[in-house]
Design a protein around this motif. Structure first.
Motif, PDB file in Angstrom:
ATOM      1  N   ALA A 125       0.850  -1.191   0.000  1.00 15.55           N
ATOM      2  CA  ALA A 125       0.000   0.000   0.000  1.00 15.55           C
ATOM      3  C   ALA A 125       0.886   1.241   0.000  1.00 15.55           C
ATOM      4  N   PHE A 126       0.304   2.371  -0.396  1.00 10.59           N
ATOM      5  CA  PHE A 126       1.094   3.593  -0.566  1.00 10.59           C
ATOM      6  C   PHE A 126       0.459   4.764   0.183  1.00 10.59           C
ATOM      7  N   VAL A 127       1.310   5.482   0.905  1.00 10.09           N
ATOM      8  CA  VAL A 127       0.945   6.755   1.524  1.00 10.09           C
ATOM      9  C   VAL A 127       1.914   7.780   0.956  1.00 10.09           C
ATOM     10  N   SER A 128       1.392   8.745   0.208  1.00  7.37           N
ATOM     11  CA  SER A 128       2.266   9.692  -0.483  1.00  7.37           C
ATOM     12  C   SER A 128       1.958  11.117  -0.057  1.00  7.37           C
ATOM     13  N   TYR A 129       2.946  11.976  -0.274  1.00  4.67           N
ATOM     14  CA  TYR A 129       2.760  13.384   0.060  1.00  4.67           C
ATOM     15  C   TYR A 129       3.599  14.230  -0.896  1.00  4.67           C
ATOM     16  N   GLY A 130       3.207  15.487  -1.012  1.00  8.79           N
ATOM     17  CA  GLY A 130       3.942  16.386  -1.899  1.00  8.79           C
ATOM     18  C   GLY A 130       3.217  17.698  -2.041  1.00  8.79           C
ATOM     19  N   GLY A 131       3.383  18.338  -3.199  1.00 11.38           N
ATOM     20  CA  GLY A 131       2.718  19.602  -3.477  1.00 11.38           C
ATOM     21  C   GLY A 131       1.330  19.361  -4.025  1.00 11.38           C
ATOM     22  N   VAL A 132       1.041  19.974  -5.171  1.00 18.13           N
ATOM     23  CA  VAL A 132      -0.311  19.857  -5.714  1.00 18.13           C
ATOM     24  C   VAL A 132      -0.634  18.427  -6.131  1.00 18.13           C
ATOM     25  N   SER A 133       0.364  17.634  -6.478  1.00 18.72           N
ATOM     26  CA  SER A 133       0.100  16.269  -6.931  1.00 18.72           C
ATOM     27  C   SER A 133      -0.065  15.286  -5.786  1.00 18.72           C
ATOM     28  N   VAL A 152       1.492  -7.313  -4.998  1.00 21.58           N
ATOM     29  CA  VAL A 152       0.133  -6.870  -5.322  1.00 21.58           C
ATOM     30  C   VAL A 152      -0.079  -5.488  -4.716  1.00 21.58           C
ATOM     31  N   SER A 153      -0.307  -4.488  -5.553  1.00 26.16           N
ATOM     32  CA  SER A 153      -0.512  -3.144  -5.014  1.00 26.16           C
ATOM     33  C   SER A 153      -1.978  -2.939  -4.648  1.00 26.16           C
ATOM     34  N   ILE A 154      -2.192  -2.295  -3.525  1.00 27.38           N
ATOM     35  CA  ILE A 154      -3.539  -2.008  -3.028  1.00 27.38           C
ATOM     36  C   ILE A 154      -4.142  -0.851  -3.818  1.00 27.38           C
ATOM     37  N   ARG A 155      -5.364  -1.019  -4.229  1.00 24.86           N
ATOM     38  CA  ARG A 155      -6.030  -0.020  -5.081  1.00 24.86           C
ATOM     39  C   ARG A 155      -6.078   1.360  -4.430  1.00 24.86           C
ATOM     40  N   ASP A 156      -6.510   1.442  -3.181  1.00 23.05           N
ATOM     41  CA  ASP A 156      -6.711   2.741  -2.532  1.00 23.05           C
ATOM     42  C   ASP A 156      -5.423   3.206  -1.869  1.00 23.05           C
ATOM     43  N   SER A 157      -4.970   4.391  -2.280  1.00 27.92           N
ATOM     44  CA  SER A 157      -3.807   4.993  -1.645  1.00 27.92           C
ATOM     45  C   SER A 157      -4.271   6.172  -0.787  1.00 27.92           C
ATOM     46  N   VAL A 158      -3.364   6.641   0.066  1.00 32.29           N
ATOM     47  CA  VAL A 158      -3.614   7.832   0.885  1.00 32.29           C
ATOM     48  C   VAL A 158      -2.616   8.883   0.432  1.00 32.29           C
ATOM     49  N   SER A 159      -3.099  10.071   0.092  1.00 32.67           N
ATOM     50  CA  SER A 159      -2.196  11.106  -0.412  1.00 32.67           C
ATOM     51  C   SER A 159      -2.474  12.437   0.273  1.00 32.67           C
ATOM     52  N   PHE A 160      -1.391  13.178   0.475  1.00 30.33           N
ATOM     53  CA  PHE A 160      -1.471  14.493   1.110  1.00 30.33           C
ATOM     54  C   PHE A 160      -0.966  15.544   0.132  1.00 30.33           C
ATOM     55  N   HIS A 161      -1.881  16.376  -0.336  1.00 34.39           N
ATOM     56  CA  HIS A 161      -1.553  17.449  -1.262  1.00 34.39           C
ATOM     57  C   HIS A 161      -1.192  18.706  -0.466  1.00 34.39           C
ATOM     58  N   ASN A 162      -0.112  19.373  -0.876  1.00 33.72           N
ATOM     59  CA  ASN A 162       0.399  20.519  -0.105  1.00 33.72           C
ATOM     60  C   ASN A 162       0.540  20.119   1.366  1.00 33.72           C
ATOM     61  N   ALA A 163       1.289  19.058   1.562  1.00 33.17           N
ATOM     62  CA  ALA A 163       1.316  18.370   2.855  1.00 33.17           C
ATOM     63  C   ALA A 163       1.764  19.262   4.009  1.00 33.17           C
ATOM     64  N   GLY A 164       2.701  20.155   3.766  1.00 32.29           N
ATOM     65  CA  GLY A 164       3.219  20.985   4.855  1.00 32.29           C
ATOM     66  C   GLY A 164       2.163  21.824   5.530  1.00 32.29           C
ATOM     67  N   ALA A 165       1.133  22.203   4.779  1.00 29.77           N
ATOM     68  CA  ALA A 165       0.075  23.040   5.343  1.00 29.77           C
ATOM     69  C   ALA A 165      -0.991  22.234   6.069  1.00 29.77           C
ATOM     70  N   LEU A 166      -0.970  20.905   5.929  1.00 34.90           N
ATOM     71  CA  LEU A 166      -2.038  20.078   6.489  1.00 34.90           C
ATOM     72  C   LEU A 166      -1.793  19.674   7.937  1.00 34.90           C
ATOM     73  N   PHE A 167      -0.536  19.765   8.405  1.00 34.13           N
ATOM     74  CA  PHE A 167      -0.168  19.308   9.745  1.00 34.13           C
ATOM     75  C   PHE A 167       0.310  20.479  10.587  1.00 34.13           C
ATOM     76  N   ASP A 168      -0.017  20.438  11.883  1.00 35.06           N
ATOM     77  CA  ASP A 168       0.461  21.489  12.780  1.00 35.06           C
ATOM     78  C   ASP A 168       1.875  21.179  13.257  1.00 35.06           C
ATOM     79  N   ASP A 169       2.397  22.012  14.139  1.00 33.50           N
ATOM     80  CA  ASP A 169       3.785  21.860  14.586  1.00 33.50           C
ATOM     81  C   ASP A 169       4.015  20.584  15.385  1.00 33.50           C
ATOM     82  N   GLU A 170       2.961  19.996  15.931  1.00 33.42           N
ATOM     83  CA  GLU A 170       3.092  18.724  16.663  1.00 33.42           C
ATOM     84  C   GLU A 170       2.870  17.514  15.761  1.00 33.42           C
ATOM     85  N   GLY A 171       2.643  17.739  14.472  1.00 34.44           N
ATOM     86  CA  GLY A 171       2.432  16.635  13.553  1.00 34.44           C
ATOM     87  C   GLY A 171       1.007  16.138  13.501  1.00 34.44           C
TER      88      GLY A 171
END
Length: 208
Positions: A125-133, A152-171
């Motif tokens: 399975a995949f958990v990805s992060y980055g900018g707009v993509s 076998v890759s899992i169909r549903d992935s978890v992705s974070f777009h503009n990840a730096g803005a989604l988390f606070d200073d404590e993560g």
């Protein structure tokens, strides 16, 4: 001594009900990397899942050589053996990856290429992060690589777009509802595939 049918059935049932051993691969080794924030978020959810136990494999700590040799130096052999053993003992994998230049990080490819049988007939399975993509282009490339390795890759992935803005200073995720729902669905799928493939290999080794 031969096992009775009842003993064999009980042993198979115990294996089927055992928690899934999941190697969580942290794919970035860049200085100042954001990867640990995303990895901690994922692990906080995975460790609450009753059917999952995790082992974090960090490419930065693994420090695998980039020159591939059939006769590595003793210290290198020790590092390779440690990582290979952890991957081999895993029933499934989750790759936490950023996107570098429309693809995935070189240290992750190096980790993948040092191993082969360790990946086979297991779900990824995949958990990805980055900018707009959100790192999704890295994930699409990784699906092809793992398919070549009989994973076998899992169909549903978890992705974070503009990840730096989604988390606070404590993560902590600032607005977690959608991400929490996505990771729950992903973990449920990973457990289903992990158990299905593990059970199948108990009946007949892969490739036989």
């Amino acid at each position: 001594m031969d096992l009775t049918h009842a003993e064999t059935t009980a042993a198979t049932t115990d294996t089927a009900d055992a928690p899934l051993k999941v190697a969580v691969i942290l794919a970035s080794n860049r200085e100042g990397r954001f990867a640990p924030v995303v990895a901690r978020w994922f692990l906080s959810h995975a460790d609450e899942h009753p059917d999952v136990v995790t082992d974090l494999v960090d490419v930065a700590e693994a420090d695998l050589p980039t020159v591939h040799s059939y006769r590595p130096e003793p210290g290198v052999r020790d590092r390779l053996a440690d990582v290979a053993g952890r991957l081999a003992s895993a029933d499934a994998f989750v790759v936490v990856t950023p996107e570098y230049n429309h693809s995935y990080p070189a240290p992750l490819k190096n980790l993948i290429d040092w191993h082969r049988a360790e990946w086979q007939a297991k779900p990824v399975a995949f958990v990805s992060y980055g900018g707009v993509s959100g790192g999704l282009r890295a994930v699409e490339h990784l699906r092809q690589v793992f398919a070549e390795l009989h994973a076998v890759s899992i169909r549903d992935s978890v992705s974070f777009h503009n990840a730096g803005a989604l988390f606070d200073d404590e993560g902590n995720h600032r607005d977690p509802a959608d991400a929490d729902a996505a990771v729950k669905s992903q973990l449920d799928q990973l457990v289903w595939w992990g158990r299905a493939l593990r059970d199948a290999k108990e009946v007949r080794p892969y490739g036989s």
